[in-house]
Write an enzyme that holds these catalytic residues in place. Structure first.
Site, mmCIF file in Angstrom:
data_model
loop_
_atom_site.group_PDB
_atom_site.id
_atom_site.type_symbol
_atom_site.label_atom_id
_atom_site.label_comp_id
_atom_site.label_asym_id
_atom_site.label_seq_id
_atom_site.Cartn_x
_atom_site.Cartn_y
_atom_site.Cartn_z
ATOM 1 N N GLU A 157 53.477 36.595 40.041
ATOM 2 C CA GLU A 157 52.708 35.458 40.539
ATOM 3 C C GLU A 157 53.589 34.305 41.036
ATOM 4 O OE1 GLU A 157 49.943 34.571 37.383
ATOM 5 O OE2 GLU A 157 48.965 36.526 37.536
ATOM 6 N N ASN A 198 54.464 40.952 42.058
ATOM 7 C CA ASN A 198 53.077 41.166 41.659
ATOM 8 C C ASN A 198 52.328 39.840 41.733
ATOM 9 O OD1 ASN A 198 51.098 43.040 40.378
ATOM 10 N ND2 ASN A 198 51.216 41.619 38.650
ATOM 11 N N HIS A 234 41.986 41.242 40.575
ATOM 12 C CA HIS A 234 40.983 40.673 39.666
ATOM 13 C C HIS A 234 39.833 40.153 40.539
ATOM 14 C CE1 HIS A 234 43.464 41.080 36.136
ATOM 15 N NE2 HIS A 234 44.448 40.380 36.676
ATOM 16 N N GLU A 262 46.032 45.482 38.304
ATOM 17 C CA GLU A 262 45.295 44.851 37.199
ATOM 18 C C GLU A 262 43.798 44.811 37.513
ATOM 19 O OE1 GLU A 262 47.031 41.082 36.073
ATOM 20 O OE2 GLU A 262 49.069 41.767 36.509
ATOM 21 N N ASP A 264 39.970 44.657 37.813
ATOM 22 C CA ASP A 264 38.678 44.489 37.148
ATOM 23 C C ASP A 264 37.765 43.776 38.128
ATOM 24 O OD1 ASP A 264 39.577 41.784 36.845
ATOM 25 O OD2 ASP A 264 40.216 42.186 34.787
#
Length: 471
Positions: A157, A198, A234, A262, A264
């Protein structure tokens, strides 16, 4: 290093014992799991775990049967691995690595440099000491796990949403050059690990992903050994970017791997049936996007199920963000992911020892308003049965119960998309909250796993709401 090996050995023993206790809880269908379907496409399907998850036998059962890549949720981050300057703690990470190795899961190392979960001593260092601290941290951790991780999120990030670099301790001390230095340092410590940047909100084409793209072009021009880009993914329900595929393709065209790291898809609670179907569509889109890009190496979900998801604790009023519900039963998103990977609600493969069997009853007098087809995939003492119920009538079905009789010696151990009672003999499967309505011409897919004592035959007949179904 001996403490690490002791921790690893203990974790292997513990996980092996736990796996043994799961044998009758969730027997794996060797040819229908997410991981095996993904592997058949040259990809992986992963999840994230934290050390406390290993004591939850239901969670572990899903994780080990469905996923072949593991990302430690917290155990490799700086606040755990080097809480004070020069004092390293790899025990928690070692336990997860040992668990992954015991279950044939590869490991995504996560992460080496991040502005968050950073111990205060790093930010308190004089600026002329930050680079040495960063390089020492990266070298020590990457060397410790050398040969045991598939990849590292070297810098996590690094960008603000507007495409500017975060002004964290590393940027303030070294400028943008800290990223190249971090990657080179990680490569020197473990030359065989894949090295990633990432970030979140870079899944589609926007200011943030454009900045990442420009950064990567610069790094490649400098000969920095970057391997790939991690798209955290996300998502909010219904908001998978329409440019996600094109964005993945442009990074791949630079010669980089891309990974969904990651995944979701959070829903405002309570989740409706329509929400869960939209989530299924979102998951299908993400998996299909990865499959369409040769250099997309795989998809990882952040967590195993809704019960261990980070979403409710972070986004008030939201949850239900994964493929598995609070009881670790598959949701429509799971079925959609399986289908996107080329499987089916049952699925079989010529390489598995299973025997597909189709069985259904004849229709009752005057012809039935339902049609049932099923597939049994059996092995040794276990089986997976997947059942599709078609509404062949002219009226919608609103709430349903499907009755069938299991062969002698069969006992249901877990099921999905319906509740099953009792677990043997004549069984009634009752709709879940989200699949009780079947429109004319529509269908619903349910299924279960069971143990057997030698007879893996499908039920001889099915009846829906008291009416016999046709084949």
């Amino acid at each position: 290093m001996h403490n690490r090996r002791l921790a690893a050995a203990l974790a292997v023993v513990a996980s092996a014992a736990l796996a043994g206790s799961l044998a009758l809880v969730r027997p794996a269908a060797a040819d229908t799991s997410l991981k095996q379907l993904a592997e058949g496409k040259g990809k992986y399907f992963g999840t994230a775990l934290v050390q406390s998850n290993l004591s939850n036998s239901t969670l572990v059962g899903v994780a080990t049967s469905q996923f072949d890549m593991m990302t430690p949720g917290n155990e490799m981050k700086w606040d755990t691995t080097e809480p004070s300057n020069g004092s390293f703690n790899f025990g928690p990470g070692d336990a997860l690595v040992a668990f992954a190795q015991a279950h044939s899961m590869r490991v995504r190392g996560h992460n080496l440099v991040w502005h968050s979960q950073l111990p205060g001593w790093v930010s308190s260092l004089p600026s002329n000491q930050v680079q040495a601290a960063m390089e020492t941290h990266i070298t020590t951790e990457a060397t410790h796990y050398k040969g045991e991780v598939y990849s590292w999120d070297v810098v996590n990030e690094p960008f603000n949403d507007d495409g500017t670099l975060r002004q964290d301790a590393f940027y303030n001390a070294m400028g943008s050059g800290y990223i190249a230095d971090a990657i080179r340092t990680a490569h020197a410590a473990d030359p065989n690990a894949k090295l990633y940047l990432n970030d979140y909100n870079i899944e589609g084409e926007n200011a943030k992903s454009n900045a990442m793209y420009s950064l990567v072009q610069s790094l490649l021009a400098q000969g920095v050994p970057i391997s790939g880009i991690g798209l955290e993914s996300h998502f909010i329900l219904g908001q998978v970017p329409s440019t996600m595929l094109a964005n993945m393709q442009r990074f791949a065209a630079l010669g980089l791997d891309v990974a969904v790291t990651e995944l979701d898809d959070r829903i405002q609670l309570p989740a409706s049936s329509a929400n869960l179907q939209q989530q299924a569509s979102d998951y299908s889109t993400v998996v299909s996007n990865c499959l369409a890009v040769t250099r997309c190496v795989g998809v990882s979900q952040w967590g195993v199920g809704d019960a261990d998801s980070w979403i409710p604790g972070t986004f008030s009023g939201y949850g239900a963000a994964t493929m598995y519900d609070q009881n670790y039963q598959p949701k429509p998103a799971y079925t959609a992911s399986v289908n996107a990977l080329g499987g089916s609600s049952g699925g079989s493969s010529s390489s598995s020892p299973s025997t597909p069997t189709s069985s259904s009853s004849s229709s009752g007098g005057g012809g039935g308003a339902c049609k049932v087809s099923d597939t049994v995939d059996a092995w040794n003492t276990g089986l997976t049965e997947n059942i599709t119920i078609d509404n062949t009538g002219s009226a919608a079905v609103s709430g349903w119960s499907l009755v069938f009789t299991l062969a002698s010696g069969q006992t249901i151990t877990n099921g999905w998309n319906a509740s099953y009672s009792p677990s043997s003999g004549q069984v009634t499967a009752t709709n879940a909250s989200y699949d009780g309505a079947i429109a004319p011409g529509g269908s619903v897919s349910i299924g279960f796993q069971a143990t057997h004592t030698g007879n893996a035959a499908a039920p001889a007949s099915f009846s829906l709401n008291g009416q016999a179904c046709s084949s």
